[in-house]
Design an enzyme around this catalytic site. Structure first.
Site, PDB file in Angstrom:
ATOM      1  N   SER A 119       0.820  -1.212   0.000  1.00  0.00           N
ATOM      2  CA  SER A 119       0.000   0.000   0.000  1.00  0.00           C
ATOM      3  C   SER A 119       0.847   1.253   0.000  1.00  0.00           C
ATOM      4  CB  SER A 119      -0.819   0.060   1.287  1.00  0.00           C
ATOM      5  OG  SER A 119      -1.771  -0.936   1.317  1.00  0.00           O
ATOM      6  N   HIS A 140      -0.640  -2.404  -7.235  1.00  0.00           N
ATOM      7  CA  HIS A 140      -1.439  -2.076  -6.051  1.00  0.00           C
ATOM      8  C   HIS A 140      -2.930  -2.128  -6.366  1.00  0.00           C
ATOM      9  CE1 HIS A 140      -2.559   1.099  -2.776  1.00  0.00           C
ATOM     10  NE2 HIS A 140      -2.758  -0.120  -2.341  1.00  0.00           N
ATOM     11  N   GLU A 152      -2.925   0.616  -9.203  1.00  0.00           N
ATOM     12  CA  GLU A 152      -1.793   1.543  -9.343  1.00  0.00           C
ATOM     13  C   GLU A 152      -0.588   0.696  -9.751  1.00  0.00           C
ATOM     14  OE1 GLU A 152      -1.910   5.350  -6.397  1.00  0.00           O
ATOM     15  OE2 GLU A 152      -1.725   3.458  -5.365  1.00  0.00           O
ATOM     16  N   ASN A 190      -2.961   6.225  -1.293  1.00  0.00           N
ATOM     17  CA  ASN A 190      -2.887   6.333   0.172  1.00  0.00           C
ATOM     18  C   ASN A 190      -2.283   7.631   0.670  1.00  0.00           C
ATOM     19  OD1 ASN A 190      -4.248   4.041   1.109  1.00  0.00           O
ATOM     20  ND2 ASN A 190      -2.585   2.792   0.286  1.00  0.00           N
TER      21      ASN A 190
HETATM   22  C1  LIG Z   1      -5.564   0.642   1.728  1.00  0.00           C
HETATM   23  C2  LIG Z   1      -5.138   0.613   0.319  1.00  0.00           C
HETATM   24  O1  LIG Z   1      -3.955   0.365   0.056  1.00  0.00           O
HETATM   25  C3  LIG Z   1      -6.018   0.916  -0.817  1.00  0.00           C
HETATM   26  C4  LIG Z   1      -7.470   0.579  -0.673  1.00  0.00           C
HETATM   27  O2  LIG Z   1      -7.905  -0.460  -1.077  1.00  0.00           O
HETATM   28  S1  LIG Z   1      -8.390   1.710   0.117  1.00  0.00           S
HETATM   29  C5  LIG Z   1     -10.018   1.050   0.097  1.00  0.00           C
HETATM   30  C6  LIG Z   1     -10.705   1.292  -1.226  1.00  0.00           C
HETATM   31  N1  LIG Z   1     -12.026   0.776  -1.144  1.00  0.00           N
HETATM   32  C7  LIG Z   1     -13.087   1.556  -0.820  1.00  0.00           C
HETATM   33  O3  LIG Z   1     -12.947   2.757  -0.663  1.00  0.00           O
HETATM   34  C8  LIG Z   1     -14.380   0.825  -0.656  1.00  0.00           C
HETATM   35  C9  LIG Z   1     -15.513   1.764  -0.300  1.00  0.00           C
HETATM   36  N2  LIG Z   1     -16.734   1.006  -0.180  1.00  0.00           N
HETATM   37  C10 LIG Z   1     -17.479   0.639  -1.254  1.00  0.00           C
HETATM   38  O4  LIG Z   1     -17.171   0.958  -2.392  1.00  0.00           O
HETATM   39  C11 LIG Z   1     -18.737  -0.145  -0.977  1.00  0.00           C
HETATM   40  O5  LIG Z   1     -19.115   0.078   0.352  1.00  0.00           O
HETATM   41  C12 LIG Z   1     -18.553  -1.694  -1.229  1.00  0.00           C
HETATM   42  C13 LIG Z   1     -18.304  -1.950  -2.717  1.00  0.00           C
HETATM   43  C14 LIG Z   1     -17.420  -2.298  -0.414  1.00  0.00           C
HETATM   44  C15 LIG Z   1     -19.826  -2.412  -0.783  1.00  0.00           C
HETATM   45  O6  LIG Z   1     -20.891  -1.833  -1.488  1.00  0.00           O
HETATM   46  P1  LIG Z   1     -22.388  -1.813  -0.928  1.00  0.00           P
HETATM   47  O7  LIG Z   1     -23.236  -1.253  -2.030  1.00  0.00           O
HETATM   48  O8  LIG Z   1     -22.414  -1.197   0.399  1.00  0.00           O
HETATM   49  O9  LIG Z   1     -22.686  -3.309  -0.622  1.00  0.00           O
HETATM   50  P2  LIG Z   1     -23.236  -4.453  -1.541  1.00  0.00           P
HETATM   51  O10 LIG Z   1     -24.482  -4.060  -2.269  1.00  0.00           O
HETATM   52  O11 LIG Z   1     -23.283  -5.624  -0.622  1.00  0.00           O
HETATM   53  O12 LIG Z   1     -22.054  -4.679  -2.578  1.00  0.00           O
HETATM   54  C16 LIG Z   1     -21.972  -4.063  -3.848  1.00  0.00           C
HETATM   55  C17 LIG Z   1     -21.247  -5.033  -4.740  1.00  0.00           C
HETATM   56  O13 LIG Z   1     -19.920  -5.287  -4.224  1.00  0.00           O
HETATM   57  C18 LIG Z   1     -19.749  -6.700  -3.964  1.00  0.00           C
HETATM   58  N3  LIG Z   1     -18.960  -6.840  -2.746  1.00  0.00           N
HETATM   59  C19 LIG Z   1     -19.172  -6.243  -1.567  1.00  0.00           C
HETATM   60  N4  LIG Z   1     -18.198  -6.582  -0.700  1.00  0.00           N
HETATM   61  C20 LIG Z   1     -17.370  -7.419  -1.345  1.00  0.00           C
HETATM   62  C21 LIG Z   1     -16.177  -8.113  -0.982  1.00  0.00           C
HETATM   63  N5  LIG Z   1     -15.614  -7.983   0.220  1.00  0.00           N
HETATM   64  N6  LIG Z   1     -15.575  -8.883  -1.928  1.00  0.00           N
HETATM   65  C22 LIG Z   1     -16.103  -9.023  -3.153  1.00  0.00           C
HETATM   66  N7  LIG Z   1     -17.226  -8.379  -3.556  1.00  0.00           N
HETATM   67  C23 LIG Z   1     -17.844  -7.600  -2.654  1.00  0.00           C
HETATM   68  C24 LIG Z   1     -21.135  -7.240  -3.790  1.00  0.00           C
HETATM   69  O14 LIG Z   1     -21.176  -8.621  -4.092  1.00  0.00           O
HETATM   70  C25 LIG Z   1     -21.940  -6.398  -4.776  1.00  0.00           C
HETATM   71  O15 LIG Z   1     -21.772  -6.928  -6.087  1.00  0.00           O
HETATM   72  P3  LIG Z   1     -22.942  -6.758  -7.231  1.00  0.00           P
HETATM   73  O16 LIG Z   1     -23.007  -5.287  -7.531  1.00  0.00           O
HETATM   74  O17 LIG Z   1     -22.429  -7.587  -8.376  1.00  0.00           O
HETATM   75  O18 LIG Z   1     -24.196  -7.274  -6.603  1.00  0.00           O
HETATM   76  N1  LIG Z   2      -6.420  -4.055   3.323  1.00  0.00           N
HETATM   77  C1  LIG Z   2      -6.482  -3.246   2.292  1.00  0.00           C
HETATM   78  O1  LIG Z   2      -7.480  -2.550   2.092  1.00  0.00           O
HETATM   79  C2  LIG Z   2      -5.360  -3.193   1.316  1.00  0.00           C
HETATM   80  C3  LIG Z   2      -4.141  -3.773   1.609  1.00  0.00           C
HETATM   81  N2  LIG Z   2      -3.124  -3.709   0.698  1.00  0.00           N
HETATM   82  C4  LIG Z   2      -1.834  -4.317   1.007  1.00  0.00           C
HETATM   83  O2  LIG Z   2      -1.940  -5.710   0.751  1.00  0.00           O
HETATM   84  C5  LIG Z   2      -1.084  -6.429   1.652  1.00  0.00           C
HETATM   85  C6  LIG Z   2      -1.922  -7.458   2.402  1.00  0.00           C
HETATM   86  O3  LIG Z   2      -2.964  -6.781   3.101  1.00  0.00           O
HETATM   87  P1  LIG Z   2      -4.252  -7.548   3.640  1.00  0.00           P
HETATM   88  O4  LIG Z   2      -4.637  -8.622   2.681  1.00  0.00           O
HETATM   89  O5  LIG Z   2      -5.219  -6.527   4.018  1.00  0.00           O
HETATM   90  O6  LIG Z   2      -3.642  -8.228   4.968  1.00  0.00           O
HETATM   91  P2  LIG Z   2      -4.145  -9.512   5.761  1.00  0.00           P
HETATM   92  O7  LIG Z   2      -3.636  -9.334   7.153  1.00  0.00           O
HETATM   93  O8  LIG Z   2      -5.591  -9.758   5.513  1.00  0.00           O
HETATM   94  O9  LIG Z   2      -3.350 -10.717   5.036  1.00  0.00           O
HETATM   95  C7  LIG Z   2      -1.968 -10.877   5.031  1.00  0.00           C
HETATM   96  C8  LIG Z   2      -1.683 -12.371   4.908  1.00  0.00           C
HETATM   97  O10 LIG Z   2      -0.296 -12.592   4.666  1.00  0.00           O
HETATM   98  C9  LIG Z   2       0.167 -13.599   5.566  1.00  0.00           C
HETATM   99  N3  LIG Z   2       1.600 -13.476   5.773  1.00  0.00           N
HETATM  100  C10 LIG Z   2       2.269 -12.659   6.624  1.00  0.00           C
HETATM  101  N4  LIG Z   2       3.604 -12.859   6.481  1.00  0.00           N
HETATM  102  C11 LIG Z   2       3.772 -13.810   5.527  1.00  0.00           C
HETATM  103  C12 LIG Z   2       4.902 -14.434   4.921  1.00  0.00           C
HETATM  104  N5  LIG Z   2       6.156 -14.130   5.283  1.00  0.00           N
HETATM  105  N6  LIG Z   2       4.705 -15.363   3.948  1.00  0.00           N
HETATM  106  C13 LIG Z   2       3.450 -15.684   3.556  1.00  0.00           C
HETATM  107  N7  LIG Z   2       2.343 -15.125   4.088  1.00  0.00           N
HETATM  108  C14 LIG Z   2       2.494 -14.199   5.060  1.00  0.00           C
HETATM  109  C15 LIG Z   2      -0.652 -13.339   6.815  1.00  0.00           C
HETATM  110  O11 LIG Z   2      -0.603 -14.403   7.723  1.00  0.00           O
HETATM  111  P3  LIG Z   2      -0.728 -14.003   9.326  1.00  0.00           P
HETATM  112  O12 LIG Z   2      -2.159 -13.672   9.540  1.00  0.00           O
HETATM  113  O13 LIG Z   2      -0.253 -15.210  10.018  1.00  0.00           O
HETATM  114  O14 LIG Z   2       0.204 -12.838   9.568  1.00  0.00           O
HETATM  115  C16 LIG Z   2      -2.043 -13.118   6.206  1.00  0.00           C
HETATM  116  O15 LIG Z   2      -2.681 -14.351   5.897  1.00  0.00           O
HETATM  117  C17 LIG Z   2      -0.414  -5.367   2.545  1.00  0.00           C
HETATM  118  O16 LIG Z   2       0.816  -5.013   1.984  1.00  0.00           O
HETATM  119  C18 LIG Z   2      -1.391  -4.205   2.457  1.00  0.00           C
HETATM  120  O17 LIG Z   2      -0.778  -2.975   2.706  1.00  0.00           O
HETATM  121  C19 LIG Z   2      -3.276  -3.134  -0.534  1.00  0.00           C
HETATM  122  C20 LIG Z   2      -4.474  -2.581  -0.889  1.00  0.00           C
HETATM  123  C21 LIG Z   2      -5.591  -2.526   0.028  1.00  0.00           C
END
Ligand SMILES: CC(=O)CC(=O)SCCNC(=O)CCNC(=O)[C@H](O)C(C)(C)COP(=O)(O)OP(=O)(O)OC[C@H]1O[C@@H](n2cnc3c(N)ncnc32)[C@H](O)[C@@H]1OP(=O)(O)O
Ligand SMILES: NC(=O)C1=CN([C@@H]2O[C@H](COP(=O)(O)OP(=O)(O)OC[C@H]3O[C@@H](n4cnc5c(N)ncnc54)[C@H](OP(=O)(O)O)[C@@H]3O)[C@@H](O)[C@H]2O)C=CC1
Length: 284
Positions: A119, A140, A152, A190
């Protein structure tokens, strides 16, 4: 570059989503994690997502079976010796990622690309521990992977044009819209999203409003699909804290200091949805 077989390392929420989308695009996918229990958990989650697709009518049983048949659990990392690409999706921790990339570099064939779903961690630094920095790249995905169209694509300092183009094209094949981004802390997504989430946590910490009120303001006032605190729980509070720390360290600017409340929750094991408790409770 002809990418046919890939390995995804890390069967958490991101890894399992990436596996599902990759298998649906026709790739053969090996799924590895540190234990078979975690791999099984990832497979259960993929099964559930596909079953939901069948229930809603978007997917046939035949198509579901076809996608699942392309996914192979892989208990041994050594099975990466047969792949064209690895997508790493383990916890957001530089020490874990660099030691994994060092191992992958010795196992994978010379042609293989090593991609990280990090991330925020610097791709150039991850690439530098391998003997193939020109074949290391950031890929990403956004959460939930099957729903969010963005990838990304992050070039490290040494990433070759050929590798960049292969990963860009593969993202498109996986049904995503790739966007080229330079290797800078937090990339684009992010750098913008996480300070907003951190500020929402400060707003609660300072007693300006309740968790529910902050989320309601952002949902109804700004039309965000989820409030920032609900989203933080969804992403994982450990991941949010790691990203803020990387931004803080990378820019040395106090505006990126993580909120003490975020740190406290992570120390207490409140990691959000995945642990059952974060800003909200997910028990039962
Ligand atoms: C941290 C990082 O590095 C980067 C990141 O990823 S940051 C996070 C970015 N993501 C966001 O910002 C998500 C924001 N949230 C959303 O867009 C919406 O709340 C959401 C798509 C998660 C759920 O949407 P919702 O309308 O509230 O729920 P819901 O109607 O149940 O779901 C909409 C669709 O998404 C699907 N869905 C929901 N959650 C899901 C999940 N965890 N996995 C797979 N599909 C999922 C549903 O099946 C549904 O699909 P259809 O349109 O085909 O029916
Ligand atoms: N969460 C998010 O919304 C997003 C996350 N990311 C990035 O994706 C990556 C994973 O995040 P996320 O899926 O949320 O994390 P989770 O904690 O859900 O999953 C990480 C997994 O990796 C396993 N793991 C840790 N160390 C090792 C290793 N050395 N070898 C193999 N497996 C290992 C963990 O096991 P254990 O539980 O035992 O540690 C766990 O099953 C991170 O880099 C995160 O920043 C990117 C986009 C969005």
């Amino acid at each position: 570059m002809n990418i046919q077989t890939i390995m995804v390392v890390g069967a958490g929420q991101m890894g399992s989503g990436i596996v599902q989308v990759a298998a649906a695009s026709g790739l053969k996918v090996l799924l590895h994690d540190i234990s078979m229990a975690f791999i099984d958990k990832g497979l259960v989650s993929i099964n559930k997502q596909l079953a939901r697709g069948v229930e809603k009518g978007g997917l046939t049983e035949v198509r579901k079976a076809e996608i699942l048949s392309r996914i192979q659990p892989s208990e041994q990392l050594e099975q990466a010796e047969q792949v064209d690409l690895v997508i790493e999706a383990i916890s957001e921790n530089m020490v874990l990622k660099t030691s994994l990339f060092q191992r992958l570099d010795t196992i994978c064939p010379p042609r293989a690309i090593l991609a990280s779903n990090t991330s925020s961690l610097p791709i150039t630094e991850i690439a530098a521990v391998t003997g193939r920095p020109s074949q290391v790249i950031g890929m990403h995905f956004m959460n939930p992977v099957p729903v969010m169209p963005l990838v990304e694509v992050i070039r490290g300092l040494e990433t070759s044009q050929e590798v960049f183009e292969a990963v860009y094209k593969l993202s498109e094949r996986m049904g995503k819209t790739p966007v080229e981004v330079k290797d800078f802390p937090g990339f684009v997504s992010n750098r913008i999203l996480m300070p907003m989430i951190n500020e929402a946590i400060f707003t609660v910490y300072e007693g300006v409003a309740s968790v529910e009120s902050v989320d309601t303001v952002m949902k109804l006032g700004m039309k965000h699909p989820m409030g920032p605190l609900e989203l933080a729980d969804f992403i994982g509070l450990d991941t949010c804290l790691s990203i803020m720390e990387i931004l803080y360290e990378g820019f040395k600017d106090s505006k990126y200091r993580p909120c003490p409340l975020l740190r406290k929750y992570v120390k207490a094991g409140r990691l959000g949805r995945k642990s059952g408790q974060g800003f909200y409770s997910y028990h039962g």
